[in-house]
Design an enzyme around this catalytic site. Sequence first.
Site, short mmCIF file in Angstrom:
data_model
loop_
_atom_site.label_atom_id
_atom_site.label_comp_id
_atom_site.label_asym_id
_atom_site.label_seq_id
_atom_site.Cartn_x
_atom_site.Cartn_y
_atom_site.Cartn_z
N GLU A 271 39.89 44.76 48.69
CA GLU A 271 39.74 46.21 48.87
C GLU A 271 38.63 46.52 49.87
OE1 GLU A 271 38.95 50.28 46.27
OE2 GLU A 271 39.50 48.41 45.26
N ARG B 276 33.57 53.41 35.84
CA ARG B 276 34.79 53.18 35.06
C ARG B 276 34.48 52.42 33.77
NH1 ARG B 276 40.43 53.45 35.44
NH2 ARG B 276 40.32 54.44 37.50
N GLU C 13 46.79 47.58 36.25
CA GLU C 13 45.55 47.17 35.59
C GLU C 13 45.56 47.26 34.06
OE1 GLU C 13 41.93 48.29 38.43
OE2 GLU C 13 43.37 49.91 38.24
#
Length: 1332
Positions: A805, A883, A1264
């Site tokens: 990423e 997160r 995920e």
Amino acid sequence: MEQPDVLVFYVNGRKIEEANADPEWTLLRYLRDKLRLTGTKLGCAEGGCGACTVMVSTYDAQSDAIRHFSMNACLAPLCAMHGLAVTTVEGIGSTRSKLHPVQERLARLHGSQCGFCTPGIIMSMYALLRNHPVPSAQLMEEAFEGNLCRCTGYRPILDGFKTFTKLDIKFLQEFKCPMGENCCKNNAKTAAEENPAVQVEEAFAPYEPSQEPIFPPELQLESAKFTSRSLFFSSDRVKWFRPVTLQALLELRQKYPQSKLVIGNTEIGVEVKFKNLDYPVRIAPTHIPELNCVTKLDDGILFGSSVTLTQMRGALSDLVNTLPESKTRVFRAILEMLRWFAGQQVRNVAAIAGNIITASPISDLNPLFLAAGCVLKVASMEGGTREVKMDGDFFKGYRKTAVKPDEVMVSILVPFTKENEYFDGFKQAHRRDDDISIVNAGMRVVFNEKSNEIEDIHLAFGGMAPVTVLAKKTMANLVGKKWDDALVPEVCQSLQEELQLAPGTPGGMESYRNTLTMSFFFKFYLRVLQSLSDRKLQIVNVSDGLMSRSQSALPVYERGPSKASQYYDLSSVQQNQTDVVGRPIPHLSAKKQATGEAVYIDDIPKFENELYAAFVVSTKAHAELVSVDPSEALKLPGVFDYIDHKDVPGSNSTGHVIKDEEVFATTKVTTQGQVIGLILANDQSTAQRAAKAVKIEYKELTPIITIEQATEANSFMPPKRTLRRGDVEKVLKEAPHVVEGEMRVGGQEHFYLETHACIAIPKGEDGEVELIASTQNPTATQARTGCTFLGCPSEQNRGGFGGKETRSTIISTPLAIAASKHQRPVRSMLDRDEDMVISGTRHPFLGKYKVAYNDDGKLLAVDIDLYSNCGNSLDLSYSVMERAMYHIDNAYYLPASRVTGHLCKTNTPSNTAFRGFGGPQGMMITENWMTEIAAKLGKTTAEIQRANLYQEKQCTPYGQPVINCNLTKCWDEVIEKSDYETRQKDIAQFNADNRWKKRGLALVPVKFGIAFTATFLNQAGALVHVYTDGSVLLTHGGTEMGQGLHTKMVQVASRALGVPIERVHISETSTATVPNTSATAASASSDLNGMAVLRACGAIVERLKPFKERNPDGKWDDWVQAAYMDRVSLSATGFYSTPDVGYDWEKGEGNPFNYFTQGVACSEVEIDCLTGDHTVRRTDIVMDVGNSLNPAIDVGQIEGAFVQGYGMFTLEEQRYSPDGFLLTRGPGAYKIPAFTDIPLEFNVSLLRGASNPKAVHSSKAIGEPPLFLSASVFYAIKEAVKAARSESGLTGSFRFDSPATAEKIRMGCMDQFTEQFPAPAPGTYKPWYVNM
């Protein structure tokens, strides 16, 4: 000067005659660079992943038979191929002609995702079928011991290839589908239409062995020409000899005393590649008759030193099947050890001599040879022939033996055993298949006739010293002793005194390794005791209670064929046949991947004038750069230039969120693996050799490696985040119960099979550079280069899991600079070890918590501090921590909470995104305190979990209501499907009956938020072109990594436009067509890009509407042609942004997620309390995926994520030295799950009737969320360990950190053996490695 010979071999039936064979080249390099057969991949360069697997065929004149075997092309020397026939994946089938049945079945049964590992897996299966046209399921699964896959979770691969096997009748009779009456096989017609896997015999053409290509007649009819003549090959750096007589071999050894003997190249190949060793003269003794003999003698069996381990296995198996059991006990132990020795590809070429002479202290076979007293025959020109016994004096020191430097091992005699002689072998590794030992042992005892009195005993151990050792003192003390209950404590005490490892010993795990020596002896004691009892000699009193409860310690490990089921709703019969949404169609690239035709970055043909780049990186974790001198490197032939910070045209500062990194290090390095410079050369090997020749002088500084060190040094990255709800302190003060504790969750290497790769191509105008990059984030790749323009096609990205990423720019930016400077294309693909040391991993976490709860186990409040090891730069650590904080509730309602996140800055490579993005770490700590609450209250963990599950519209700690909450539904369904209650009782009974094996059963739910937590990223674009022939070209902003995104987007477009899927084509992702793309991450790519595709297609449909109304009986092509003739645009863009998402941390308001994906898993494990080994016996999953766009792809994502998470929580352990050196690099040291690590029974169900109005066609994100369900295995292991501890009177909660390695399992069980080796106090020694 001797003239080199011409190398002659065959590849896919084509004769190859190479006049300039280079001894340094591997077969893989020749296939890819010279023959352009790029289907065979480079995954690790050490024979540990199987991506490079090919089949090699040879004619054996002695037996008049053709032998086929799999081989690692990455290690196979090119010069060893003379007279052989090589078959690659391209040689068995193609999409342009016809797929081989192996390729077809894997592709159609969803056995390929990223596809990088697929050709190697195909060739392992193909080689098996050439030898066994109808193999057993067991033999089929064994064929993949040397292959790895990071995407699929292995199940669909095994299911695809089971169609070739004779399934065990017992297995078929015993298997019961967990769907009961709803089993798809009860509706065979519908199931066959929707899922061809259930009607295999009808769906596939039969495999016809007679149709396989013939072995090249020349190699068979004129075999002597290829096998009976000595050969010589040479290059500027290396000479290669292949003698065909023992005399010639000895003469060469005398002439070249520093020469190396090469047979399988499994050791030397790794030394040359990774240890920078040079061997200018190499001798291949593979065609010398004396060295290839297998001869049965009166006292044993004689093996020539060049006999491969596979040939040895075959010969010993024949003897075991024909001779009395009492005579073959050594053979049986060797066979058992060979089951776990490397993979098939290595065993097929590795020779017996290599295992002995390399003298590895953790050799699997040397302890057995030592214990058995095997005898070697060695020879030299000066000394002639002599015999050397493998005894306590054989190994002279690390990597040194009693064989003299000028001597050659000719053979080894493995002895028969006698009636009163018992022999066994043991091994414990990090992973069961294809792994080097932590500790291993060979044990032999001889009794006086008709007695249990010890006449002689040998106890040999590997992994307990720099050499394989005999415990001589212990052995001497045992002679004359009785084989009874008093023996075990005496042996344990003696072994402790003789072999105990000191704290800080190389390899670490000192207490565990010490304990294993005793565990192994105890197993040996029990097995021999059982044998003595079975012989009914009336010489030993066997306690019935002891033997009945200890029976589980006796058997060798056996794993039956795996079995699985997948359940999902089939598409409605009313659905149009051209409408493929909701249908389990295969991955669009599957056939190309199975045939080796899928193009990855390094498969792209070389450009004219191209240069190869090798990275010069720091070898220190924290140091000032005193000097960097590339002068010696630049003198090497073929080296073009050295690039560093002085060549950067603009700013040398870079970074994804803030500019806290450098493209090239200038004055200081802050981690091992930090890029200092770049060597440009004509080819890869030259560039890499030159990069190692760059001289760097450091002034070392004190490194910070661990979370604890960062905390002590106050090394944090700002700001510190806190998430609050309610008066936590008040609740904690007033609550009836508070549990306090901490848990560590280890990091995880991405181990995508295709490492970071990039090609930078200067365009010559306006400073333009095009990058072809393996990246999840084309826009960030464009932005970080600083180029005027960047086109970034990335269809070739295969496997990312978050690791590509942002960190892909570490590779692409230096290459863009180099290409721009010299106006020449520049290519680079990192080797596996380079990738692992440069690119960062999943964040290790430490959680410290206080949790309040009531008498019923209801959660009242939580106060938790989360610490993450971020590495040397911020990268995405801020968002990862957010997160983790968002997911600290997992699936449970928390009335009050305070969650604080601390970002620890350390001198390790910058950690980054990884599937789950911090969520699994946070949820893991939550599940830990749930087990502790259960232990405190005397309840089951399942009771506590069920009582606290979210209910509809209850709010999360950040205030977002949980809408369409299906947690309870998933929970109840998995309880029913898994037969949870009955199995709990069965496990309790099993644990009561067995002392040394314990089972555990655990449930774990998940609630995972879907959206980028950085609000601006929740957007996507798409571009749709319709051509006048009616074909459709689709482009969107997501990258295909193997997760099936392109397939799903084509399905969405097909339905939206009302055209068959065959009419829709997809273009590579590129910033030139869809700009400003968000990263393909956060599980949101199908949602975002699907809606963008839907809108773009909607625009086209709207434009075609008038033409459909004018011609209602027309077809798609008619309407398209009419629109074109009427000058209506047939091209449209689509854009979508997720509405109503975003969270204001300052105000504590908002909804960070669009919705939640939910699921529940139930897993059962069995542990070996004496070794720490474990087996996942069964896993059941119920997952809420809404209305699946493609159930086969979604099931694949669930299984793949589960197995990847299983690796995170059990097998995969990162190890850094206290100085910041990464010890676990490459598949040899870092173990991801293998084929036989998956659950023996693996059942996945997609929840029915759970549509989702917030995503395309009511689907849900799935990439995920399932990963955390694998925590059910971890907590099942913890339950089993808890049962083992109870045998020692230990009850209540205990600390058990992740991952649950064999070491942690064994040492957690706590018994009389572990008590002898308490862990040394921290700070009293320098550990070999540290916890991150």
